[in-house]
Motif scaffolding. Structure first.
Motif, PDB file in Angstrom:
ATOM      1  N   LEU A  69       0.808  -1.209   0.000  1.00  0.00           N
ATOM      2  CA  LEU A  69       0.000   0.000   0.000  1.00  0.00           C
ATOM      3  C   LEU A  69       0.847   1.267   0.000  1.00  0.00           C
ATOM      4  N   THR A  70       2.032   1.199   0.611  1.00  0.00           N
ATOM      5  CA  THR A  70       2.851   2.406   0.785  1.00  0.00           C
ATOM      6  C   THR A  70       3.989   2.513  -0.205  1.00  0.00           C
ATOM      7  N   CYS A  71       4.275   1.461  -0.959  1.00  0.00           N
ATOM      8  CA  CYS A  71       5.431   1.525  -1.849  1.00  0.00           C
ATOM      9  C   CYS A  71       5.137   2.396  -3.049  1.00  0.00           C
ATOM     10  N   ARG A  72       6.170   2.842  -3.709  1.00  0.00           N
ATOM     11  CA  ARG A  72       6.073   3.689  -4.880  1.00  0.00           C
ATOM     12  C   ARG A  72       6.824   3.036  -6.037  1.00  0.00           C
ATOM     13  N   PRO A  73       6.412   3.339  -7.274  1.00  0.00           N
ATOM     14  CA  PRO A  73       7.090   2.717  -8.427  1.00  0.00           C
ATOM     15  C   PRO A  73       8.590   2.977  -8.437  1.00  0.00           C
ATOM     16  N   SER A  74       9.008   4.104  -7.955  1.00  0.00           N
ATOM     17  CA  SER A  74      10.445   4.394  -7.866  1.00  0.00           C
ATOM     18  C   SER A  74      10.691   5.332  -6.718  1.00  0.00           C
ATOM     19  N   GLY A  75      11.793   5.146  -6.097  1.00  0.00           N
ATOM     20  CA  GLY A  75      12.116   6.002  -4.971  1.00  0.00           C
ATOM     21  C   GLY A  75      12.894   7.219  -5.436  1.00  0.00           C
ATOM     22  N   GLY A  76      13.247   8.064  -4.536  1.00  0.00           N
ATOM     23  CA  GLY A  76      14.051   9.235  -4.858  1.00  0.00           C
ATOM     24  C   GLY A  76      15.254   9.320  -3.975  1.00  0.00           C
ATOM     25  N   CYS A  99       8.161  -1.890  -6.989  1.00  0.00           N
ATOM     26  CA  CYS A  99       7.489  -0.929  -6.119  1.00  0.00           C
ATOM     27  C   CYS A  99       8.363  -0.794  -4.881  1.00  0.00           C
ATOM     28  N   VAL A 100       8.969   0.370  -4.702  1.00  0.00           N
ATOM     29  CA  VAL A 100      10.012   0.578  -3.692  1.00  0.00           C
ATOM     30  C   VAL A 100       9.382   0.998  -2.386  1.00  0.00           C
ATOM     31  N   GLY A 101       9.847   0.392  -1.306  1.00  0.00           N
ATOM     32  CA  GLY A 101       9.342   0.706   0.008  1.00  0.00           C
ATOM     33  C   GLY A 101       9.867   2.038   0.516  1.00  0.00           C
ATOM     34  N   PRO A 102       9.231   2.565   1.587  1.00  0.00           N
ATOM     35  CA  PRO A 102       9.655   3.855   2.147  1.00  0.00           C
ATOM     36  C   PRO A 102      11.103   3.790   2.664  1.00  0.00           C
ATOM     37  N   GLY A 103      11.859   4.845   2.373  1.00  0.00           N
ATOM     38  CA  GLY A 103      13.240   4.937   2.865  1.00  0.00           C
ATOM     39  C   GLY A 103      14.224   4.065   2.128  1.00  0.00           C
ATOM     40  N   SER A 104      13.817   3.394   1.061  1.00  0.00           N
ATOM     41  CA  SER A 104      14.713   2.504   0.310  1.00  0.00           C
ATOM     42  C   SER A 104      14.974   3.066  -1.069  1.00  0.00           C
ATOM     43  N   PRO A 105      16.204   2.975  -1.530  1.00  0.00           N
ATOM     44  CA  PRO A 105      16.486   3.381  -2.896  1.00  0.00           C
ATOM     45  C   PRO A 105      16.052   2.278  -3.842  1.00  0.00           C
ATOM     46  N   PRO A 106      15.686   2.589  -5.072  1.00  0.00           N
ATOM     47  CA  PRO A 106      15.296   1.538  -6.020  1.00  0.00           C
ATOM     48  C   PRO A 106      16.499   0.701  -6.443  1.00  0.00           C
ATOM     49  N   VAL A 107      16.302  -0.599  -6.489  1.00  0.00           N
ATOM     50  CA  VAL A 107      17.354  -1.541  -6.882  1.00  0.00           C
ATOM     51  C   VAL A 107      16.987  -2.083  -8.262  1.00  0.00           C
ATOM     52  N   VAL A 108      17.955  -2.130  -9.117  1.00  0.00           N
ATOM     53  CA  VAL A 108      17.724  -2.624 -10.469  1.00  0.00           C
ATOM     54  C   VAL A 108      17.227  -4.060 -10.399  1.00  0.00           C
ATOM     55  N   VAL A 109      16.106  -4.344 -11.081  1.00  0.00           N
ATOM     56  CA  VAL A 109      15.513  -5.674 -11.077  1.00  0.00           C
ATOM     57  C   VAL A 109      16.238  -6.528 -12.116  1.00  0.00           C
ATOM     58  N   GLU A 110      16.782  -7.628 -11.660  1.00  0.00           N
ATOM     59  CA  GLU A 110      17.475  -8.541 -12.550  1.00  0.00           C
ATOM     60  C   GLU A 110      16.470  -9.534 -13.136  1.00  0.00           C
TER      61      GLU A 110
END
Length: 477
Positions: A69-76, A99-110
């Motif tokens: 519910l709280t994740c975003r397609p990409s973080g900042g 979908c990136v969780g709060p406080g996390s940077p987006p990690v490239v999906v392998e």
């Protein structure tokens, strides 16, 4: 390769030892350091993987629903928490979106992460990277209850930082170890090679001054001590050989002086007679010529004896060793002795076959010398008794005999008893006999027959051998 090897071999021995020691320590330290770094890296990554599995197992279903519910397609960049020990969380869909969780940077999906989301794989554990370029360790798993595919990652900077510090420490310690090993190797080389330096100095001193009295102190029982003993024995042998050579030259010069002086006097008399025209009476002329002939014969015999004694003492160095019949050589020597003493009676009733391994010419000369010595000291119309039984040759004369005081000197070079100085000879005959018999592995003795003068002397020569010749009689060096 030839250049470095040649330069290495050109270095002093202590430098080569120090360099080899430092190289060996460097290789050992490098191997241990690399092994330690690899083991530490594997251990740290295992701990990091275990922590990811623990985090994945502790993520409850409610947490996953809340994350969805709280994740975003990409973080900042402003949302990312990169503090040590931080875990990054994101949801992965089968199409590869996240979908990136709060406080996390987006990690490239392998691709492996998408396959886990598509139920093609149960999990994926691999090294990854955030969109900002930060390396991370990623664990992707699908929860059976919520059907969410959760990707949990932790930054690898914690592991890499510890490994970099460890590599720096190991490099510093390895450098210190190599330098210390080189210094220790140089010290050990200098300490261990001090005896070699002393030996080198002694050899250079001998080569420069020809002083053979130099001796090296010997300590211990190691290889250096053995080398020092060998050097001392060599210099002692060389000094003894040089002394014997000098003594031989001095004795030879002394012995040659008398016949040469007599020859010169006689020849000058003959030359003066020719120059002045004064004829020498026929009897005196015949006496002078006979004296010259006798002196020439004596000189030839003396020169032959000196040549025999100048040969090396080592067995086999003077000629070929072969199996010879001692009884045949004795028969030849007896014939020569009878020609030199025609008025004497020389008996050889008990001569048995005996074969020895020796140099035939030298052994025959030794037998002739023994018989000549008996002929020279035998009284007119005397008897000489010769026997050869079981390898023991005895020659007994009935001359004046040998006193106990003279007996230890009879085999010395140029030694002559007072009673023999008026007789012809050089004093080398018995010395040649002793040398030849010893070289053939035998022994020779002179034994006074009795205490009274006129009882004579018995010469005893014993040579190893056999009464029959061996099957193979091929001469050998």
């Amino acid at each position: 390769m030839t250049g470095p090897v040649a330069r290495f071999r050109a270095l002093p021995l202590r430098s080569r030892l120090a360099l080899l020691t430092a190289t060996a320590v460097a290789v050992a330290v490098a191997a241990v350091s690399v092994a330690c770094w690899l083991l530490t890296r594997a251990q740290l990554r295992d701990e990091l993987d275990n922590s990811l599995y623990s985090l994945s197992a502790s993520a409850s279903a409610d947490y996953q629903r809340l994350l969805a519910l709280t994740c975003r397609p990409s973080g900042g960049p402003g949302q990312a928490n990169t503090a040590p020990g931080t875990a990054y969380v994101q949801l992965v869909r089968p199409d590869g979106s996240r979908c990136v969780g709060p406080g996390s940077p987006p990690v490239v999906v392998e691709r492996s992460d998408a396959e886990v989301a598509a139920r093609l794989r149960t999990e994926s554990l691999h090294d990854g990277v955030t969109t900002g370029g930060q390396p991370v360790r990623v664990l992707t798993r699908t929860d059976d209850e919520t059907r969410y595919t959760v990707s949990i990652s932790r930054p690898l900077t914690e592991v890499d930082g510890a490994l970099n510090q460890l590599a720096l420490v190991l490099t510093v310690l390895a450098g210190i170890g190599v330098v210390g090993a080189g210094a220790a190797g140089l010290w050990v080389a200098r300490t261990g090679l001090k005896p070699v330096d002393r030996l080198t100095g002694a050899v250079e001193h001998v080569a420069r001054t020809e002083d053979l009295t130099v001796r090296i102190p010997v300590e211990g029982e190691d290889e250096i001590a053995r080398l020092s003993r060998s050097f001392n024995a060599m210099t002692a042998a060389l000094a003894s050989s040089r002394d014997r050579q000098a003594q031989l030259i001095a004795d030879a010069g002394h012995e040659l002086r008398t016949p040469l002086t007599s020859l010169r006097t006689n020849i000058e008399l003959l030359a003066r007679s020719e120059e002045t025209g004064r004829a020498i009476p026929p009897e005196d002329r015949r006496a002078l010529l006979a004296s010259v002939k006798a002196q020439m014969t004596e000189l030839a015999a003396l020169i032959g004896d000196l040549q025999e004694l100048s040969r090396p003492d080592a067995a086999g160095s003077g000629g070929r060793l072969e199996v010879v019949a001692l009884h045949d050589l004795l028969d030849t020597a007896l014939r020569r002795a009878r020609l030199r003493g025609p008025e004497l009676t020389i008996t050889a009733e008990d001569v048995r076959p005996w074969y020895v391994r020796a140099e035939a010419a030298s052994l025959e000369r030794a037998l002739v010398n023994v018989l000549d010595n008996a002929v020279k000291f035998s009284p007119p119309r005397g008897t000489i008794e010769v026997a050869l039984v079981d390898g023991e040759l005895t020659v007994r004369d009935h001359g004046p005999g040998i006193s106990p005081e003279e007996l230890p000197h009879v085999f010395e070079r140029f030694w002559r008893s007072p009673s023999a100085r008026s007789l012809p000879g050089s004093g080398l005959g018995l010395s040649i006999v002793a040398r030849t018999v010893t070289r053939a592995g035998g022994e020779v003795r002179l034994i006074p027959v009795g205490p009274k003068e006129g009882c004579g002397t018995r010469a005893v020569i014993r040579l190893p051998g056999a009464p029959t010749p061996p099957p193979a009689t091929t001469p050998q060096k």
